[in-house]
Design a protein around this motif. Structure first.
Motif, mmCIF file in Angstrom:
data_model
loop_
_atom_site.group_PDB
_atom_site.id
_atom_site.type_symbol
_atom_site.label_atom_id
_atom_site.label_comp_id
_atom_site.label_asym_id
_atom_site.label_seq_id
_atom_site.Cartn_x
_atom_site.Cartn_y
_atom_site.Cartn_z
ATOM 1 N N GLY A 1 20.712 28.152 26.442
ATOM 2 C CA GLY A 1 22.076 28.543 26.735
ATOM 3 C C GLY A 1 22.502 28.115 28.124
ATOM 4 N N LEU A 2 21.609 28.239 29.096
ATOM 5 C CA LEU A 2 21.926 27.841 30.457
ATOM 6 C C LEU A 2 22.172 26.337 30.538
ATOM 7 C CD1 LEU A 2 20.249 29.197 33.648
ATOM 8 C CD2 LEU A 2 20.705 26.759 33.437
ATOM 9 N N LEU A 3 21.308 25.563 29.880
ATOM 10 C CA LEU A 3 21.468 24.103 29.886
ATOM 11 C C LEU A 3 22.735 23.687 29.139
ATOM 12 C CD1 LEU A 3 17.744 23.083 29.242
ATOM 13 C CD2 LEU A 3 18.996 22.937 31.403
ATOM 14 N N THR A 4 23.060 24.419 28.072
ATOM 15 C CA THR A 4 24.303 24.154 27.351
ATOM 16 C C THR A 4 25.506 24.417 28.247
ATOM 17 O OG1 THR A 4 23.293 24.748 25.224
ATOM 18 C CG2 THR A 4 25.690 24.760 25.325
ATOM 19 N N ALA A 5 25.412 25.454 29.088
ATOM 20 C CA ALA A 5 26.493 25.765 30.025
ATOM 21 C C ALA A 5 26.713 24.607 31.001
ATOM 22 C CB ALA A 5 26.173 27.049 30.783
#
Length: 256
Positions: free
Chosen positions: A12-16
């Motif tokens: 999720g962080l990398l997607t952000a």
């Protein structure tokens, strides 16, 4: 400033990070769902984790960073701290936007923050490796439960798999409600549903779950520490520096 809310996972962080580029957002506040407090006067963007987006960002970081710094990013993520999440997003964008070697610029606040969080998480991992005490259960499995400040369980796998390769063991994180089980071949993630009467105290399992000789082993271990202790050389200030009081709950030799 735009607020991005993600699910708390590394994906999720990398997607952000990916979405911030796609939306051309230049000033993003990243918040996990756990720490997000809706504000009726401020809009927010919900990040939907996507493996493909996460892989593309990670691949971009791999082109710029060595294995040590990629591990630093992972350790910082395992801190689970809101401040660390924010710095990871800024750090990732900074690395992607600049030539190789940008991670050596400790004058950048997020480069410095990632290195500091990594050290804190690594210290917690090292202390867990030193202070974990196993108890032998009635079904011949060595069990320990912990409650670390950071989510260090994934970092403990290699150490305990190598050190106790010939024993089945479980290390369970009571705070995060999941654990690791080694079955002599592989390590798997597990989840327990403790009933109220079976819920373990932090420093011991219920007696009905223990091997019949476990109480004797505990007594012998305490006697050993009592006998090797030299009162005249006792230095509590030094001792607490090496074994902080918050870790005493894991140590059978510290129990009455």
């Amino acid at each position: 400033m735009e607020t991005y809310v993600f699910d708390g996972t590394l994906e999720g962080l990398l997607t952000a990070v990916f979405d911030s580029y796609k939306k051309k957002s230049t000033n993003v506040k990243l918040v996990s769902e756990q720490h997000f407090h809706p504000d009726v006067f401020q809009q927010h963007f919900t990040v939907i984790s996507e493996d493909e987006k996460a892989k593309r960002v990670w691949a971009g970081l791999r082109k710029k960073l060595g294995k040590e710094w990629l591990l630093n990013v992972y350790k910082t993520f395992l801190s689970e701290q809101p401040d660390a999440f924010q710095h990871l997003l800024v750090f990732a964008c900074y690395i992607i936007d600049n030539p190789q070697g940008a991670e050596e610029n400790y004058g950048h606040p997020s480069v410095l923050a990632v290195s500091q969080w990594e050290r804190k998480v690594h210290r917690e991992k090292h202390r867990m490796e030193a202070f974990i005490r196993f108890q032998k259960t009635s079904d011949e499995i060595f069990y320990s439960h912990i409650e670390p400040d950071f989510n260090v369980l994934p970092l403990l796998i290699t150490h305990f798999r190598n050190r106790y390769a010939d024993q089945k063991w479980i290390i369970y994180d009571l705070k995060r409600k999941y654990g690791l089980f080694y079955d002599l071949e592989k390590v798997e993630e597990i989840v327990f549903d403790f009933s109220e009467e079976m819920s373990p105290r932090l420093n011991a399992l219920p007696a009905q779950l223990l091997n019949e000789k476990e109480e004797l082993y505990t007594i012998l271990w305490k006697d050993y520490f009592k006998n090797v202790n030299i009162p005249a050389r006792k230095n509590m200030k030094l001792h607490i520096r090496h074994v902080p009081k918050r870790y005493w709950k894991y140590l059978s030799e510290k129990q009455p």
